[in-house]
Design a protein around this motif. Structure first.
Motif, PDB file in Angstrom:
ATOM      1  N   GLU A 117       0.835  -1.232   0.024  1.00 26.48           N
ATOM      2  CA  GLU A 117       0.004   0.037  -0.157  1.00 26.48           C
ATOM      3  C   GLU A 117       0.973   1.259   0.031  1.00 26.48           C
ATOM      4  N   ILE A 118       0.481   2.203  -0.525  1.00 26.73           N
ATOM      5  CA  ILE A 118       1.045   3.372  -0.699  1.00 26.73           C
ATOM      6  C   ILE A 118       0.092   4.685  -0.174  1.00 26.73           C
ATOM      7  N   TYR A 119       0.542   5.608   0.567  1.00 24.47           N
ATOM      8  CA  TYR A 119      -0.080   6.807   1.127  1.00 24.47           C
ATOM      9  C   TYR A 119       0.735   8.032   1.162  1.00 24.47           C
ATOM     10  N   TRP A 120       0.087   9.129   1.486  1.00 21.02           N
ATOM     11  CA  TRP A 120       1.019  10.318   2.084  1.00 21.02           C
ATOM     12  C   TRP A 120       0.452  10.678   3.043  1.00 21.02           C
ATOM     13  N   GLU A 121      -0.828  10.967   3.479  1.00 17.23           N
ATOM     14  CA  GLU A 121      -1.208  11.677   4.634  1.00 17.23           C
ATOM     15  C   GLU A 121      -0.832  10.782   5.775  1.00 17.23           C
ATOM     16  N   SER A 122      -0.226  11.448   7.030  1.00 17.52           N
ATOM     17  CA  SER A 122       0.202  10.448   8.007  1.00 17.52           C
ATOM     18  C   SER A 122       0.197  11.461   9.082  1.00 17.52           C
ATOM     19  N   GLU A 123      -0.411  10.976  10.359  1.00 22.08           N
ATOM     20  CA  GLU A 123      -0.435  11.671  11.768  1.00 22.08           C
ATOM     21  C   GLU A 123       0.728  11.381  12.679  1.00 22.08           C
ATOM     22  N   TRP A 124       1.717  12.308  12.726  1.00 18.73           N
ATOM     23  CA  TRP A 124       2.758  12.058  13.405  1.00 18.73           C
ATOM     24  C   TRP A 124       2.396  11.803  15.066  1.00 18.73           C
ATOM     25  N   TYR A 125       2.976  10.896  15.479  1.00 18.30           N
ATOM     26  CA  TYR A 125       2.748  10.341  16.755  1.00 18.30           C
ATOM     27  C   TYR A 125       3.171  11.381  17.743  1.00 18.30           C
ATOM     28  N   GLU A 126       2.008  11.415  18.941  1.00 19.45           N
ATOM     29  CA  GLU A 126       2.425  12.236  19.902  1.00 19.45           C
ATOM     30  C   GLU A 126       2.112  11.517  21.193  1.00 19.45           C
ATOM     31  N   ALA A 127       3.351  11.327  21.862  1.00 23.80           N
ATOM     32  CA  ALA A 127       3.640  10.370  22.999  1.00 23.80           C
ATOM     33  C   ALA A 127       2.798  11.085  24.097  1.00 23.80           C
ATOM     34  N   PRO A 128       2.070   9.919  25.115  1.00 20.93           N
ATOM     35  CA  PRO A 128       1.401  10.494  25.971  1.00 20.93           C
ATOM     36  C   PRO A 128       2.379  10.661  27.197  1.00 20.93           C
ATOM     37  N   PRO A 129       2.014  11.472  28.442  1.00 25.69           N
ATOM     38  CA  PRO A 129       3.089  11.974  29.417  1.00 25.69           C
ATOM     39  C   PRO A 129       3.967  10.739  29.780  1.00 25.69           C
ATOM     40  N   GLU A 130       3.378   9.839  30.057  1.00 25.96           N
ATOM     41  CA  GLU A 130       4.465   8.647  30.471  1.00 25.96           C
ATOM     42  C   GLU A 130       5.475   8.217  29.567  1.00 25.96           C
ATOM     43  N   LEU A 131       5.061   8.520  28.245  1.00 26.58           N
ATOM     44  CA  LEU A 131       6.192   7.983  27.066  1.00 26.58           C
ATOM     45  C   LEU A 131       6.987   9.088  26.483  1.00 26.58           C
ATOM     46  N   ALA A 132       6.736  10.549  26.821  1.00 28.14           N
ATOM     47  CA  ALA A 132       7.443  11.471  26.629  1.00 28.14           C
ATOM     48  C   ALA A 132       8.791  11.487  26.693  1.00 28.14           C
ATOM     49  N   PRO A 133       9.456  11.867  25.702  1.00 23.89           N
ATOM     50  CA  PRO A 133      10.926  11.781  25.706  1.00 23.89           C
ATOM     51  C   PRO A 133      11.359  13.232  26.286  1.00 23.89           C
ATOM     52  N   SER A 134      12.637  13.097  26.750  1.00 23.27           N
ATOM     53  CA  SER A 134      13.638  14.354  27.079  1.00 23.27           C
ATOM     54  C   SER A 134      14.002  14.854  25.917  1.00 23.27           C
ATOM     55  N   LEU A 135      14.463  14.384  24.954  1.00 28.20           N
ATOM     56  CA  LEU A 135      14.868  15.183  23.951  1.00 28.20           C
ATOM     57  C   LEU A 135      13.664  15.174  22.790  1.00 28.20           C
ATOM     58  N   LYS A 136      13.336  16.535  22.389  1.00 22.25           N
ATOM     59  CA  LYS A 136      12.393  16.878  21.501  1.00 22.25           C
ATOM     60  C   LYS A 136      12.506  16.489  20.038  1.00 22.25           C
ATOM     61  N   ASN A 137      13.605  15.924  19.772  1.00 23.10           N
ATOM     62  CA  ASN A 137      13.775  15.460  18.259  1.00 23.10           C
ATOM     63  C   ASN A 137      13.742  13.920  18.425  1.00 23.10           C
ATOM     64  N   GLN A 138      13.024  13.209  19.371  1.00 22.36           N
ATOM     65  CA  GLN A 138      12.810  11.910  19.427  1.00 22.36           C
ATOM     66  C   GLN A 138      11.126  11.754  19.701  1.00 22.36           C
ATOM     67  N   ALA A 139      10.707  10.765  19.344  1.00 21.09           N
ATOM     68  CA  ALA A 139       9.230  10.638  19.106  1.00 21.09           C
ATOM     69  C   ALA A 139       8.934  10.071  20.419  1.00 21.09           C
ATOM     70  N   GLN A 140       9.422   9.298  21.207  1.00 24.51           N
ATOM     71  CA  GLN A 140       9.008   8.587  22.090  1.00 24.51           C
ATOM     72  C   GLN A 140      10.243   8.106  23.086  1.00 24.51           C
ATOM     73  N   ALA A 141      10.037   8.270  24.371  1.00 28.05           N
ATOM     74  CA  ALA A 141      11.141   7.939  25.202  1.00 28.05           C
ATOM     75  C   ALA A 141      11.662   6.512  25.162  1.00 28.05           C
ATOM     76  N   TYR A 142      12.932   6.239  25.323  1.00 28.78           N
ATOM     77  CA  TYR A 142      13.504   4.902  25.161  1.00 28.78           C
ATOM     78  C   TYR A 142      13.085   4.123  26.060  1.00 28.78           C
ATOM     79  N   PRO A 143      12.256   2.831  25.502  1.00 22.40           N
ATOM     80  CA  PRO A 143      11.431   2.134  26.655  1.00 22.40           C
ATOM     81  C   PRO A 143      12.243   1.310  27.458  1.00 22.40           C
ATOM     82  N   ALA A 144      13.562   0.880  27.314  1.00 20.60           N
ATOM     83  CA  ALA A 144      14.504   0.155  28.076  1.00 20.60           C
ATOM     84  C   ALA A 144      13.819  -1.079  28.539  1.00 20.60           C
ATOM     85  N   ARG A 145      13.097  -1.821  27.447  1.00 20.07           N
ATOM     86  CA  ARG A 145      12.381  -3.135  27.715  1.00 20.07           C
ATOM     87  C   ARG A 145      12.842  -4.315  26.658  1.00 20.07           C
TER      88      ARG A 145
END
Length: 317
Positions: A117-145
């Protein structure tokens, strides 16, 4: 052939599993992906460095294999042009409402029958508070799991005929062949193609059963080679079947480890990040049958199942 650059990147894959609960455990607790919603028989999972809604759609099914591989276009105009080219080539299926986080999606097949499948429109991920990264250029905190894989790297399809499908990816989608295996009789037994500046996104290798539309493996990238060595210990402790590795491929120079997830699909951990294809006039590297027969660059001899196992399984006489 000059790069087309109308496919931005290989984005996600839908994997089928007859063991949905165990497969979900594998991808979340062992591989370290994060669950991001569910719908019907499917669960959406993401790697921590993915900017989109999901990386992997895990779907309960009667058998294993890959249902669909997603490609993101580089613009709406590029999407329109690629859809027109796909339809002219005669492999289009039609428009669909996209999965969560995705806009209108055009579904099609390659000549071997793999669904994409091919598409263009894409919703960028916004992490919930518990998964928010410290670095703003990273989508999600490192899970360490678990293994904590960084991103989906590539998909390796099995195909009854490698040349037809790879020529379709090259001529219609703009994938650039970077390396290939040519048998003594001139048949292409494997071909690696890229849409980006990394050395490959899609791979097609010959299916020894002559079947169509099967999967060899999906691959996730780690940050370092050491992550793959650590992953081997994690797999050992968790009872995950290690098929082969860690070794180094001669083709593409990938450091690798292959395992089977509980549903039977082969999954690779790879660290190919050192190899970038920056030359716009890159010349495809061709490996001969004799060179390929030498096996890996180093490590143990290639295990027989690497050439015979694919999903879904097929019954042979």
């Amino acid at each position: 052939m000059a790069p087309m650059h109308e496919i931005a990147h290989m984005a996600h894959v839908e994997l089928l599993t007859p063991e949905p609960e165990r497969s979900l455990w594998f991808f979340t607790e062992v591989m370290g992906l994060t669950e991001n919603g569910s719908e019907g028989d499917s669960v959406y999972l993401r790697t921590w460095d993915d900017y989109e809604h999901h990386t992997l759609k895990l779907t309960a099914h009667t058998t294993s294999g890959v249902r669909r591989t997603g490609l993101r276009a580089s613009s709406q105009e590029a999407l329109d042009r690629r859809v027109k080219a796909i339809e002219q080539a005669g492999y289009g299926i039609g428009w669909r409402d996209g999965d969560p986080g995705l806009g209108p999606t055009y579904v099609f097949r390659d000549p071997d029958g793999h669904e994409l499948e091919i598409y263009w429109e894409s919703e960028w991920y916004e992490a919930p508070p518990e998964l928010a990264p410290s670095l703003k250029n990273q989508a999600q905190a490192y899970p360490a799991r678990g293994v904590c894989v960084r991103r989906l790297d590539h998909v390796n399809f099995l195909a009854a005929e490698v040349e037809g499908s790879t020529e379709f990816v090259r001529d219609v989608l703009g994938g650039q062949p970077t390396e290939q295996i040519m048998l003594d009789g001139g048949t292409i037994a494997g071909r690696w193609l890229t849409f980006t500046n990394k050395s490959y996104d899609l791979v097609y290798t010959r299916d020894w059963t002559g079947s169509n539309g099967r999967l060899h493996h999906i691959a996730f990238a780690t940050d370092t080679r050491e992550d793959i060595l650590r992953a081997a210990d994690i797999f050992l402790d968790k009872g995950v079947f290690i098929e082969t590795g860690p070794h180094k491929h001669a083709i593409q120079q990938t450091f690798f480890l292959y395992v089977y997830e509980p549903g039977g699909n082969r999954v690779e951990l790879c660290n190919p990040c050192a190899r970038l294809v920056l030359a716009p006039d890159w010349m495809t590297v061709t490996w001969t049958e004799a060179e390929r027969a030498k096996g890996q660059a180093w490590g143990l001899k290639t295990i027989e199942s690497f050439h015979t196992h694919g999903t879904p399984p097929v019954d042979l006489p």
